[in-house]
Scaffold this motif. Sequence first.
Motif, PDB file in Angstrom:
ATOM      1  N   LEU A  73     114.485  46.431  51.687  1.00  0.00           N
ATOM      2  CA  LEU A  73     115.530  47.135  52.409  1.00  0.00           C
ATOM      3  C   LEU A  73     116.467  47.813  51.419  1.00  0.00           C
ATOM      4  O   LEU A  73     116.609  47.364  50.274  1.00  0.00           O
ATOM      5  CB  LEU A  73     116.326  46.158  53.275  1.00  0.00           C
ATOM      6  N   ASN A  74     117.122  48.877  51.873  1.00  0.00           N
ATOM      7  CA  ASN A  74     118.143  49.565  51.074  1.00  0.00           C
ATOM      8  C   ASN A  74     117.617  49.998  49.709  1.00  0.00           C
ATOM      9  O   ASN A  74     118.304  49.887  48.703  1.00  0.00           O
ATOM     10  CB  ASN A  74     119.383  48.689  50.897  1.00  0.00           C
ATOM     11  N   CYS A  75     116.420  50.489  49.695  1.00  0.00           N
ATOM     12  CA  CYS A  75     115.807  50.900  48.432  1.00  0.00           C
ATOM     13  C   CYS A  75     116.243  52.322  48.098  1.00  0.00           C
ATOM     14  O   CYS A  75     116.199  53.209  48.950  1.00  0.00           O
ATOM     15  CB  CYS A  75     114.290  50.830  48.539  1.00  0.00           C
ATOM     16  N   ASN A  76     116.656  52.520  46.883  1.00  0.00           N
ATOM     17  CA  ASN A  76     117.072  53.858  46.462  1.00  0.00           C
ATOM     18  C   ASN A  76     115.855  54.774  46.400  1.00  0.00           C
ATOM     19  O   ASN A  76     114.827  54.422  45.856  1.00  0.00           O
ATOM     20  CB  ASN A  76     117.734  53.806  45.082  1.00  0.00           C
ATOM     21  N   PHE A  77     116.015  55.940  46.972  1.00  0.00           N
ATOM     22  CA  PHE A  77     114.958  56.935  46.979  1.00  0.00           C
ATOM     23  C   PHE A  77     115.605  58.233  46.558  1.00  0.00           C
ATOM     24  O   PHE A  77     116.509  58.725  47.231  1.00  0.00           O
ATOM     25  CB  PHE A  77     114.361  57.046  48.392  1.00  0.00           C
ATOM     26  N   GLU A  78     115.181  58.749  45.407  1.00  0.00           N
ATOM     27  CA  GLU A  78     115.860  59.931  44.876  1.00  0.00           C
ATOM     28  C   GLU A  78     115.861  61.066  45.883  1.00  0.00           C
ATOM     29  O   GLU A  78     114.969  61.185  46.709  1.00  0.00           O
ATOM     30  CB  GLU A  78     115.244  60.361  43.553  1.00  0.00           C
ATOM     31  N   ALA A 113     113.269  47.664  59.730  1.00  0.00           N
ATOM     32  CA  ALA A 113     114.108  48.688  59.104  1.00  0.00           C
ATOM     33  C   ALA A 113     115.174  49.178  60.092  1.00  0.00           C
ATOM     34  O   ALA A 113     116.363  49.271  59.739  1.00  0.00           O
ATOM     35  CB  ALA A 113     113.247  49.850  58.613  1.00  0.00           C
ATOM     36  N   LYS A 114     114.769  49.488  61.313  1.00  0.00           N
ATOM     37  CA  LYS A 114     115.724  49.971  62.310  1.00  0.00           C
ATOM     38  C   LYS A 114     116.783  48.915  62.607  1.00  0.00           C
ATOM     39  O   LYS A 114     117.971  49.244  62.733  1.00  0.00           O
ATOM     40  CB  LYS A 114     115.001  50.370  63.598  1.00  0.00           C
ATOM     41  N   SER A 115     116.379  47.656  62.709  1.00  0.00           N
ATOM     42  CA  SER A 115     117.353  46.593  63.013  1.00  0.00           C
ATOM     43  C   SER A 115     118.308  46.349  61.846  1.00  0.00           C
ATOM     44  O   SER A 115     119.345  45.713  62.021  1.00  0.00           O
ATOM     45  CB  SER A 115     116.640  45.298  63.408  1.00  0.00           C
ATOM     46  N   ASN A 116     117.977  46.873  60.669  1.00  0.00           N
ATOM     47  CA  ASN A 116     118.851  46.766  59.504  1.00  0.00           C
ATOM     48  C   ASN A 116     119.520  48.108  59.174  1.00  0.00           C
ATOM     49  O   ASN A 116     119.947  48.335  58.040  1.00  0.00           O
ATOM     50  CB  ASN A 116     118.066  46.244  58.299  1.00  0.00           C
ATOM     51  N   ASN A 117     119.591  48.973  60.187  1.00  0.00           N
ATOM     52  CA  ASN A 117     120.277  50.270  60.072  1.00  0.00           C
ATOM     53  C   ASN A 117     119.725  51.160  58.970  1.00  0.00           C
ATOM     54  O   ASN A 117     120.466  51.934  58.366  1.00  0.00           O
ATOM     55  CB  ASN A 117     121.790  50.057  59.888  1.00  0.00           C
ATOM     56  N   GLN A 118     118.437  51.071  58.736  1.00  0.00           N
ATOM     57  CA  GLN A 118     117.789  51.956  57.783  1.00  0.00           C
ATOM     58  C   GLN A 118     117.502  53.288  58.487  1.00  0.00           C
ATOM     59  O   GLN A 118     117.412  53.348  59.708  1.00  0.00           O
ATOM     60  CB  GLN A 118     116.487  51.336  57.275  1.00  0.00           C
TER      61      GLN A 118
END
Length: 165
Positions: A73-78, A113-118
Amino acid sequence: MSVCNREQLSIVRDLAYTVWPSTYREILSSEQLDYMLHNFYSVANLEKQMDNGQVFELLFEDTNAIGFVTYELNCNFENFSQTLTKIHKIYLLPETQGKGYGKFMIDEIVKIAKSNNQKGVFLNVNKYNKAKFFYEKLGFVISKEEVIDIGNGYVMDDYVMEYLF
């Protein structure tokens, strides 16, 4: 799917050693395949990945482990200011492919992902891996190409694919 604990990482390793040869034997040399399995799937390296935020989940058919997925989760993506989940690994035993398990695993990660506001999920796939077509069928699009030096003279020649929601 069920979250994997440290004691189950040997199951992940064993699945990888079964799945990878059939997945990559026509794409990678046997030397690169061995190198990558050793470096990515030793229990010690899997523990490091877990310690660095990757969540491991196993998929079972009855009581048999048939696949696994890891995500972060919350992975940085350039180039994105959005909050995304990275699917680091997703593999199924060859004899279970085509039965809907892969779609089920992706759907579960999308729900998480959706449940973690991604804002979406993304993954890397080898440019020559037929799984690329599977991901496209599920709505993933290629966002860029990436060549990653993994040492010992080897590279991963990948597409980065994303599915935004």
